[in-house]
Design a protein around this motif. Structure first.
Motif, PDB file in Angstrom:
ATOM      1  N   ARG A 116      64.237  24.697   0.955  1.00 15.67           N
ATOM      2  CA  ARG A 116      63.306  23.920   1.792  1.00 15.67           C
ATOM      3  C   ARG A 116      63.930  22.589   2.181  1.00 15.67           C
ATOM      4  O   ARG A 116      64.544  21.909   1.355  1.00 15.67           O
ATOM      5  CB  ARG A 116      62.003  23.706   1.030  1.00 15.67           C
ATOM      6  N   THR A 117      63.759  22.220   3.452  1.00 15.34           N
ATOM      7  CA  THR A 117      64.259  20.943   3.957  1.00 15.34           C
ATOM      8  C   THR A 117      63.085  20.056   4.336  1.00 15.34           C
ATOM      9  O   THR A 117      62.286  20.415   5.206  1.00 15.34           O
ATOM     10  CB  THR A 117      65.173  21.139   5.170  1.00 15.34           C
ATOM     11  N   GLU A 118      62.969  18.909   3.677  1.00 15.69           N
ATOM     12  CA  GLU A 118      61.909  17.942   3.953  1.00 15.69           C
ATOM     13  C   GLU A 118      62.459  16.536   3.786  1.00 15.69           C
ATOM     14  O   GLU A 118      63.187  16.256   2.830  1.00 15.69           O
ATOM     15  CB  GLU A 118      60.726  18.136   3.003  1.00 15.69           C
ATOM     16  N   ASN A 119      62.108  15.666   4.723  1.00 17.50           N
ATOM     17  CA  ASN A 119      62.508  14.262   4.638  1.00 17.50           C
ATOM     18  C   ASN A 119      64.015  14.095   4.443  1.00 17.50           C
ATOM     19  O   ASN A 119      64.470  13.316   3.607  1.00 17.50           O
ATOM     20  CB  ASN A 119      61.753  13.558   3.501  1.00 17.50           C
ATOM     21  N   GLY A 147      53.290  14.377   8.660  1.00 18.22           N
ATOM     22  CA  GLY A 147      52.732  14.523   7.329  1.00 18.22           C
ATOM     23  C   GLY A 147      51.278  14.942   7.305  1.00 18.22           C
ATOM     24  O   GLY A 147      50.685  15.109   6.233  1.00 18.22           O
ATOM     25  N   HIS A 149      56.690  26.858   3.765  1.00 20.00           N
ATOM     26  CA  HIS A 149      56.605  25.811   4.782  1.00 20.00           C
ATOM     27  C   HIS A 149      57.518  26.161   5.960  1.00 20.00           C
ATOM     28  O   HIS A 149      58.360  27.068   5.863  1.00 20.00           O
ATOM     29  CB  HIS A 149      57.016  24.463   4.190  1.00 20.00           C
ATOM     30  N   ASP A 203      61.600  27.104   6.049  1.00 19.93           N
ATOM     31  CA  ASP A 203      62.048  27.605   4.747  1.00 19.93           C
ATOM     32  C   ASP A 203      62.991  28.788   4.928  1.00 19.93           C
ATOM     33  O   ASP A 203      62.860  29.582   5.871  1.00 19.93           O
ATOM     34  CB  ASP A 203      60.859  28.056   3.905  1.00 19.93           C
ATOM     35  N   GLN A 216      56.084  18.021  10.604  1.00 20.25           N
ATOM     36  CA  GLN A 216      57.368  17.360  10.422  1.00 20.25           C
ATOM     37  C   GLN A 216      57.975  17.070  11.803  1.00 20.25           C
ATOM     38  O   GLN A 216      57.548  17.650  12.806  1.00 20.25           O
ATOM     39  CB  GLN A 216      58.323  18.255   9.623  1.00 20.25           C
TER      40      GLN A 216
END
Length: 260
Positions: free
Chosen positions: A186-189, A109, A214, A217, A47
């Motif tokens: 969770r932090t994604e995108n 990614g 991940h 987290d 990321q």
């Protein structure tokens, strides 16, 4: 009649006190020899702001070192002294790293192995046919907080990290930890997703996206009802639904023993 009532009350209280908490044991639905399909990969994917080191080796050391981002630890009186180390790359907001000679390479990614394959293919285009590429992830961490024995921030040092392994780093849940509703944030995108899983149920846990941890987290272990009551100004004044259900259950048992 009084003796009978006294015996009935004592029996009911002993039965209630000897009951093992159903939510205390992990994976209580698993049976010996039981098999389950693995449906989630869980491999760490890069990321933005993640860091990685890339080491390129070749039969020609000069060619290999051309692509290595090497720094020295000390420079004294114009001469280089001390050990050298590989400086990490930081993944940009666009998911790229600026690699020597080649330029920008998109790695966002990707898994660690996928990055190795991509860089090797790019090096082959630069006539470095025998390149051996090793990629290592550097600054990946997760946080464990709440009712665990050792809360803190821990490093991710492998491609896959399970929730059990992550909690093991924090020396497991304390006796007051609520095992049936572990929260993973969770932090994604640019989106924050919250997962709630039970350590009691293998079906719930193994099929959850939160089974594999991940980077970045946050694992939060809630306090159980006993700890929640202790944290009030007067624990005796605050009673949970489960407490009153236990009282009703005891009284019902007494009534059955007395009046049957």
């Amino acid at each position: 009649m009084k003796n009978r009532l006294f015996i009935a009350i004592c029996t009911a209280l002993v039965m209630a006190s000897c009951t093992t908490p159903r939510n205390f044991n992990y994976l209580r639905d698993l049976q010996n020899g039981q098999q389950m399909d693995i449906t989630i990969d869980g491999t760490i994917r890069l990321q933005p702001n993640d860091q990685l080191t890339v080491v390129v080796k070749s039969k020609d050391p000069l060619m290999g070192n051309l692509f290595n981002k090497t720094l020295t630890t000390q420079i004294t009186q114009g001469s280089v002294m001390g050990n050298s180390y590989i400086s990490p790359y930081t993944v940009s907001k666009q998911g790229t790293i600026d690699f020597p000679v080649i330029g920008e390479i998109h790695v966002g990614g990707m898994t660690r192995q996928e990055v190795e394959t991509t860089i090797k293919q790019e090096l082959q285009k630069e006539q470095l046919k025998d390149a051996n590429v090793t990629v290592e992830l550097q600054n990946l961490t997760y946080t464990v907080t709440g009712e665990v024995n050792t809360p803190g921030v821990y490093k991710i040092e492998k491609d896959k990290l399970t929730l059990f392994e992550a909690l093991g780093q924090a020396h497991d849940l304390g006796v007051y930890g609520k095992r049936d509703s572990i929260m993973v944030i969770r932090t994604e995108n640019n989106k924050r997703t919250t997962y709630v899983v039970s350590l009691n149920s293998s079906k719930d846990l193994f099929n959850s996206e939160a089974y594999y941890i991940h980077q970045n987290d946050i694992i939060y272990v809630k306090p159980n009802d006993v700890k929640a009551r202790q944290s009030t100004a007067n624990g005796n004044e605050t009673r949970s639904i489960s407490f009153w259900m236990s009282i009703v259950s005891v009284l019902t048992t007494v009534a059955i023993l007395v009046f049957k």
